[in-house]
Enzyme design. Structure first.
Site, PDB file in Angstrom:
ATOM      1  N   ASP A  95       0.791  -1.232   0.000  1.00 49.18           N
ATOM      2  CA  ASP A  95       0.000   0.000   0.000  1.00 49.18           C
ATOM      3  C   ASP A  95       0.827   1.288   0.000  1.00 49.18           C
ATOM      4  O   ASP A  95       0.315   2.356  -0.306  1.00 49.18           O
ATOM      5  CB  ASP A  95      -0.940   0.027   1.213  1.00 49.18           C
ATOM      6  CG  ASP A  95      -0.196  -0.032   2.544  1.00 49.18           C
ATOM      7  OD1 ASP A  95       1.043  -0.089   2.550  1.00 49.18           O
ATOM      8  OD2 ASP A  95      -0.870  -0.026   3.598  1.00 49.18           O
ATOM      9  N   HIS A  96       2.113   1.206   0.340  1.00 51.90           N
ATOM     10  CA  HIS A  96       2.903   2.415   0.546  1.00 51.90           C
ATOM     11  C   HIS A  96       3.639   2.915  -0.699  1.00 51.90           C
ATOM     12  O   HIS A  96       4.043   4.073  -0.740  1.00 51.90           O
ATOM     13  CB  HIS A  96       3.938   2.181   1.654  1.00 51.90           C
ATOM     14  CG  HIS A  96       3.436   2.481   3.030  1.00 51.90           C
ATOM     15  ND1 HIS A  96       2.313   1.905   3.550  1.00 51.90           N
ATOM     16  CD2 HIS A  96       3.913   3.310   4.003  1.00 51.90           C
ATOM     17  CE1 HIS A  96       2.115   2.345   4.782  1.00 51.90           C
ATOM     18  NE2 HIS A  96       3.070   3.212   5.062  1.00 51.90           N
ATOM     19  N   ASP A 160       3.634  -0.839  11.413  1.00 45.90           N
ATOM     20  CA  ASP A 160       3.149   0.485  11.048  1.00 45.90           C
ATOM     21  C   ASP A 160       2.541   1.081  12.312  1.00 45.90           C
ATOM     22  O   ASP A 160       1.840   0.381  13.064  1.00 45.90           O
ATOM     23  CB  ASP A 160       2.097   0.398   9.938  1.00 45.90           C
ATOM     24  CG  ASP A 160       1.753   1.768   9.381  1.00 45.90           C
ATOM     25  OD1 ASP A 160       2.217   2.092   8.268  1.00 45.90           O
ATOM     26  OD2 ASP A 160       1.029   2.527  10.061  1.00 45.90           O
ATOM     27  N   ARG A 448      -1.660  12.552  10.102  1.00 50.65           N
ATOM     28  CA  ARG A 448      -0.465  13.340  10.397  1.00 50.65           C
ATOM     29  C   ARG A 448      -0.371  14.538   9.465  1.00 50.65           C
ATOM     30  O   ARG A 448      -0.791  14.473   8.313  1.00 50.65           O
ATOM     31  CB  ARG A 448       0.802  12.479  10.254  1.00 50.65           C
ATOM     32  CG  ARG A 448       0.874  11.415  11.323  1.00 50.65           C
ATOM     33  CD  ARG A 448       2.257  10.810  11.474  1.00 50.65           C
ATOM     34  NE  ARG A 448       2.199   9.872  12.589  1.00 50.65           N
ATOM     35  CZ  ARG A 448       2.572   8.610  12.541  1.00 50.65           C
ATOM     36  NH1 ARG A 448       3.089   8.124  11.430  1.00 50.65           N
ATOM     37  NH2 ARG A 448       2.467   7.833  13.596  1.00 50.65           N
ATOM     38  N   SER A 643       6.037   7.622  12.810  1.00 50.58           N
ATOM     39  CA  SER A 643       5.968   6.306  12.188  1.00 50.58           C
ATOM     40  C   SER A 643       6.769   5.257  12.960  1.00 50.58           C
ATOM     41  O   SER A 643       7.696   5.566  13.704  1.00 50.58           O
ATOM     42  CB  SER A 643       6.491   6.393  10.753  1.00 50.58           C
ATOM     43  OG  SER A 643       6.657   5.114  10.198  1.00 50.58           O
ATOM     44  N   ARG A 645       8.738   3.285  11.476  1.00 51.81           N
ATOM     45  CA  ARG A 645       9.823   2.895  10.571  1.00 51.81           C
ATOM     46  C   ARG A 645      11.141   2.682  11.312  1.00 51.81           C
ATOM     47  O   ARG A 645      11.720   3.583  11.895  1.00 51.81           O
ATOM     48  CB  ARG A 645       9.974   3.909   9.442  1.00 51.81           C
ATOM     49  CG  ARG A 645      10.447   5.283   9.851  1.00 51.81           C
ATOM     50  CD  ARG A 645      10.321   6.278   8.710  1.00 51.81           C
ATOM     51  NE  ARG A 645       8.928   6.538   8.381  1.00 51.81           N
ATOM     52  CZ  ARG A 645       8.484   7.683   7.869  1.00 51.81           C
ATOM     53  NH1 ARG A 645       9.312   8.665   7.601  1.00 51.81           N
ATOM     54  NH2 ARG A 645       7.216   7.857   7.608  1.00 51.81           N
TER      55      ARG A 645
END
Length: 753
Positions: A95-96, A160, A448, A643, A645
């Site tokens: 999806d990213h 995520d 965000r 995030s 990440r």
């Protein structure tokens, strides 16, 4: 789904005995959060009571979910773990990496071609190790999980930060880094500090222009971006029961913006309706069988102050629509005060773009309510003054809203439907003209709104609101327009008002989809070959990080002293950098390029202590690494906000940064640093932050006796020959200290420890 059904049966079978043991251990009634956490403890721990915010506890999650940007690194790590199959049900969601530019079909086709190497890698790894694979275009991870995998009383981790979306169906769902996911997929327990509990009592009922999104926008204003750190937010009360399951998901999703570990609602009639509406009636039947265990005890909600560390009460009947921003998701404005704030702060009142959708607000209910306003615009001869985009959350939602005519309504208003993907929400937006860096305003129903996040322009003032408010303001083209009180001039010169939005929680004809985009793994993955081209710019096999050398760290150079907000977007930007998420060396070229240097107020410009010249942060750090010189990064409050990440932790580790010293950490980032063998330290006295000088040589002393709860000493050797010794704290337990000594948690997994 058959495998999942058996897993859910197993989870529910142990609920009564686990919860009874927990009641005996703590000697009181239990919140819903406590019930689910205790039901998922590692074997042998269920009879113990844990101190909130202090005790590290091992849990056994039921499943793992990963999005494609983070899954690359997570699965590259898993490939080193020496396991043949994942130990728990796991999925990958593409999806990213789909960039929004023209429209859904063209953007998806372009993404499939551009990212073919990465998609092929994720597909083959999933096939080999037994993961479900959701193809590009299938939808955004959190909406797909809510529709297919979330279940009341379950526990999931996801790579995520908005994984808590599944809390809308009563699941403890927590965002983590890839190393945590790797642990669980490899069959190891997952460690978490037992969270504090924030209870939010909802009374009354939403009506008119107000939506579930306004609940979390209000909460963000109360708690701020770090007010939920280390806590689970549990919503309860009659108001909570009145919200749709997807509305609850919106609230839980955006709980990540207050730093919460996760957020959750109890199982109720709305949960049951959503399960049955998404063809999971068998799960609803099982949940009904243990219904009393899927909500907090009556005594807890009758006397919440006795059971929660903090209690907030919100009357939904009195709640106003909110608009939050710009530049931070906790700057909360009731709609009645927003126009004045725009004028007073001289924010651009002209609205350039309104964007609805994303993982936060892309349900059938969201789109149907927004479509009711779009239809009014057409009927009342209003032309939208702003650009307007729609991002469906999943192919199932997209197919259904197209069938029911909503997408046609948006197109009649001039809207553009984007791919079922994250798109502009994470900076995957080829916004034309953004490179001019002009001052402008946009408004989204995303979660965000950090500077530069959506389009790379630091002068884009991004605001967050519900899809209904976004749509109304896009029609007006003016941030000072209040749809509850103001009129608009239509094409015929008449003054018209927008009526309150209407919509449906679930489609009356049920959901429909022709191809949801799911690929089941191969029954036998042993013959599947995963190939990574050694010359690839997108993918790179990992080399283990080296273990600690067994001595104190001396003569470290200060790489950067970051000033103010330093999110994971500042540490490791998304947008165009997403293409390198599977290549640690290449993506390390974005390390800390968004952080503001305390000493010159500039970004990506720090002093190289080897030659006295100023250079880009990654380039200076690569010089330190080349010469065998360690370095230190200093940061402000809530460092690593945003995030999940883990690249923000892996990049400094890869380039030779030895420690991060800050006033305070965001939860996920601190854990990610620990997992990668980094030292994550906090000032014992936050005022010591000012003592750090640009030319300091820094020692970290006491590592030979590194122990839980024991402070370390940092010596600041200043260029003029003077020095300061300061005390620093850490939150490492004994096991995490072993991660540091071994060089990373993954090194211990590979060693079978």
């Amino acid at each position: 789904m058959a495998f999942d059904i058996e897993m859910i049966k197993s989870v529910y079978a142990k609920f009564p005995s686990r919860i009874e043991a927990a009641r005996k251990a703590v000697g009181r009634s239990l919140t819903l959060t406590e019930k689910i956490l205790y039901a998922h403890l590692s074997e042998g721990e269920a009879s113990q009571a844990y101190e909130r915010g202090v005790s590290y506890v091992d849990f056994i999650p039921d499943r793992v979910a990963m999005q494609d940007a983070t899954a690359q690194m997570a699965l590259l790590q898993f490939m080193q773990a020496g396991r043949d199959q994942v130990a728990v049900p796991s999925t990958v969601h593409c999806d990213h990496l789909i960039q929004a530019e023209v429209g859904a079909l063209a953007d998806l086709d372009k993404a499939k071609d551009k990212n073919r190497e990465v998609y092929d890698f994720l597909s083959s790894v999933s096939n080999k190790y037994g993961l479900g694979f959701w193809k590009p275009g299938a939808g955004i991870i959190h909406q797909v999980v809510l529709e297919n995998y979330a279940f009341p009383g379950g526990m999931m981790i996801g790579t995520d930060s908005h994984t808590p979306n599944a809390g809308g169906l009563g699941m403890i769902a927590i965002g983590v880094g890839g190393a945590d996911a790797c642990d669980v997929m490899a069959g190891f327990p997952w460690e978490l500090k037992f969270p504090k509990l924030i209870g939010i009592k909802l009374t009354g009922r939403l009506s008119g222009w107000t939506s579930a999104k306004d609940v979390i926008l209000k909460v963000a204003g109360i708690l701020t971006v770090k007010g939920g750190t280390g806590a689970v937010v549990e919503y309860f009360g009659e108001g909570a029961k009145s919200l749709s399951a997807t509305g609850k998901g919106t609230i839980c999703n955006m709980g990540a913006e207050i730093g919460a570990t996760t957020s959750i609602f109890g199982y109720d009639e709305k949960s049951e309706a959503y399960l049955r509406g998404t063809e999971r009636g068998d799960i609803a039947d099982m949940a009904n069988g243990i219904k009393s265990h899927l909500t907090g005890d009556e005594e807890v909600y009758a006397n919440p102050e006795k059971y929660f560390d903090q209690v907030i009460e919100i009357n939904l009947s009195e709640l106003e629509p909110h608009v939050n921003g710009p530049f931070t998701p906790d700057l909360a404005w009731p709609l009645s005060k927003f126009a004045a704030a725009v004028k007073e702060n001289e924010w651009p009142a002209k609205l350039e773009v309104g964007l609805i959708g994303s993982c936060t607000n892309s349900s059938y209910e969201d789109i149907s309510r927004a479509a009711s306003l779009a239809q009014q615009a057409v009927d009342k001869k209003l032309v939208a003054k702003s650009e307007y985009t729609i991002t469906p959350g999943s192919e199932q939602v997209r197919f259904t809203v197209e069938r029911d005519g909503f997408l046609n309504i948006f197109e009649n208003m001039g809207g553009v439907v984007l791919a079922n993907a994250c798109g502009p929400c994470i900076g995957q937006w080829a916004r034309h003209g953004a490179e001019k860096q002009e001052k402008n305003s946009i408004i989204t129903s995303f979660n965000r709104n950090f500077a530069k996040r959506a389009d790379g322009n630091p002068n884009t003032h991004s605001f967050v609101a519900s899809p209904e408010i976004v749509t109304a303001l896009a029609i007006a083209g003016d941030l000072t327009f209040n749809p509850m009180t103001d009129s608009l001039t239509n094409e015929e010169g008449n003054q018209v008002r927008l009526d309150e939005p209407t919509g449906l929680e679930l489609p009356t004809k049920g959901f429909a989809v022709e191809d949801a985009g799911y690929q089941a793994p191969a029954e036998d993955g042993s013959t599947v070959e995963v190939v990574v081209n050694p010359k690839s710019e997108r993918l790179q096999l990992l080399e283990p990080f080296i273990p600690w050398e067994g001595t104190d760290l001396t003569d470290l150079k200060l790489l950067i002293k970051a000033k103010g907000k330093c999110t994971t977007d500042h540490i490791s930007m998304a947008g165009p950098w997403l293409r390198y998420r599977g290549h640690l060396d290449n993506i390390s070229n974005n390390m800390l390029i968004g952080a503001v240097n305390y000493f010159n107020e500039a970004t990506n410009k720090v002093k190289n202590q080897l030659n006295g010249e100023y250079g880009e942060v990654p380039a200076v750090q690569r010089q330190y690494k080349l010469h065998g010189v360690g370095s230190l990064v200093v940061g402000d409050e809530n460092y690593g906000e945003g995030s999940s990440r883990e690249h923000a932790a892996m990049e400094p580790r890869f380039l030779g940064v030895r420690a991060i010293l800050v006033k305070s950490f965001a939860r996920i980032h601190e854990t990610n640093l620990k997992k990668q063998g980094m030292l994550a330290l906090t000032f014992a006295n936050t005022s010591d932050y000012v003592l750090i000088q640009e030319d300091d040589a820094i020692d970290i002393v006491g590592l030979n006796t590194f122990a839980p709860g024991k402070q370390l000493t940092v010596v600041l050797n200043h260029a003029d020959g003077s020095k300061h010794e300061i005390k620093v704290n850490h939150t490492y337990n004994a096991g995490q200290i072993e991660w540091f000594k071994a060089g990373s948690a993954l090194n211990l997994i590979k060693a079978g420890i």
